[in-house]
Design an enzyme around this catalytic site. Structure first.
Site, short mmCIF file in Angstrom:
data_model
loop_
_atom_site.label_atom_id
_atom_site.label_comp_id
_atom_site.label_asym_id
_atom_site.label_seq_id
_atom_site.Cartn_x
_atom_site.Cartn_y
_atom_site.Cartn_z
CE LYS A 11 -0.19 48.25 -28.01
NZ LYS A 11 -1.14 48.20 -26.93
CB ALA A 101 0.73 55.92 -18.81
N GLY A 107 5.20 55.07 -25.88
CA GLY A 107 6.63 54.99 -25.60
C GLY A 107 7.31 54.00 -26.55
CG ASP A 141 3.32 46.48 -26.82
OD1 ASP A 141 3.06 45.27 -27.03
OD2 ASP A 141 2.61 47.21 -26.09
#
Ligand code: C5P
Length: 316
Positions: A11, A101, A107, A141
């Protein structure tokens, strides 16, 4: 033995406004989140053992319980102990394409894919809302990654309202391989540096003193006006990340000088995206950045907005 392959999209944040702090240590947000077609592939296979095992082709990604995909499977085992006892463990293989990251929910989307895949693998019959609620236990998220598409997210990011979908807007995404930004660090620093600009209203709710502009972005999305979307991009976390990472600021400036519709850091960074008018412009912009910043450490992707979330590809 059954197995599923899932495609888990990243996203970007078209909008991220921090409107206040929360007693639980998180921040009250208004975000507009958008799925893109840069995606990881997750293979799920029922295991003959009673173990949850994670493997990933990217050595930066841990395979133990610190991996949110592993935690997603453990959560399912905890929530449905009888089903876990009946079906046993699960082998999870992650083929990583999404930078780690990076502010792209790499993730979180892996965790969402595990929830959706295990719902199928274990015939649980959970609804999307139920999967989103489970996702919220794993990370702010994850519910959006379960839903996908375009959405406004409030609360700590887990409360979703869908927006009209935005299909096939091209973007160029840049990420320095060696740079990683901790989301917790970014929010903590924001609170330390800018927390005093929050105000308490009559109900003792904490909110930021400045005006809220998310309405202009929502309007631009409703009208599918890519130029206006580009003009209304916003991310408060740029205020803490850009001063610390001059390369990220430079990348943003090079994108801006290439005449794109708009450019912004995604999430807590350090990835930066540039919205483009067309595939042709995206290719020109990528070429321009490669020439202007000839750095092997800088990874560039051409990708597009997409209307869907996790896709289940095959059942063997
Ligand atoms: O929810 P998630 O685990 O993805 O968040 C990572 C970190 O980002 C949290 O531990 C918290 O420090 C920070 N965060 C926040 N406010 C939010 C979301 C995340 O402060 N709304």
């Amino acid at each position: 033995m059954r197995s599923y392959t899932l495609i888990a999209p990243a996203k970007i944040n078209l909008y991220l406004e921090i409107i206040g702090d929360r007693p639980d240590g998180y921040h009250e947000l208004i975000m507009i989140l958008q799925s893109i077609d840069l995606a990881d592939q997750i293979d799920l296979q029922a295991s003959v053992t009673d173990k949850i095992r994670v493997r990933c082709d990217n050595p930066q990604v841990p395979s133990d319980n610190s991996n949110i995909a592993h935690r997603a499977a453990s959560l399912m085992a905890e929530e449905f102990p009888e089903v876990f006892a009946k079906y046993g463990g699960v082998d999870i293989t992650i083929h990583k394409n999404i930078p780690v990251a990076a502010g792209l929910a790499g993730g979180s989307t892996n965790a969402a894919a595990v929830l959706i895949g295990m719902n199928l693998l274990w015939n649980l019959g959970l609804t999307q809302i139920e999967l989103e609620e489970l996702g919220a236990k794993l990370g702010s998220d994850v519910p959006f990654c379960v839903a996908g598409g375009t959405a406004i997210a409030t609360g700590r990011g887990e409360q979703l309202s869908p927006l009209p979908s935005l299909d096939a807007i091209y973007l160029v995404l840049g990420k320095y391989r060696s740079l990683e930004v901790s989301t917790a660090w970014a929010y903590k620093t924001y609170r330390q540096e800018f927390g005093s600009s929050y105000i308490r209203d009559a109900n003792s709710l904490v909110s930021r003193a400045e005006a809220v502009h998310s309405g202009s972005m929502v309007k631009a999305i409703v009208h599918r006006d890519a130029a206006q979307i580009g003009q209304n991009l916003h991310n408060d976390l740029e205020r803490v990340v850009l001063p610390i990472y001059p390369q990220v600021l430079q990348l943003r400036e090079v994108f801006a000088s290439a005449g794109v519709l708009g450019t912004m850091m995604s999430g807590s960074g350090p990835s930066v995206f540039a919205l483009c008018e067309s595939q042709q412009q995206a290719e020109q912009v990528k070429f321009h950045v490669e020439k202007t910043i000839p750095d092997e450490d800088l990874e560039l992707f051409i990708t597009r907005t997409t209307t869907h979330g996790i896709q289940v590809r095959s059942l063997v």
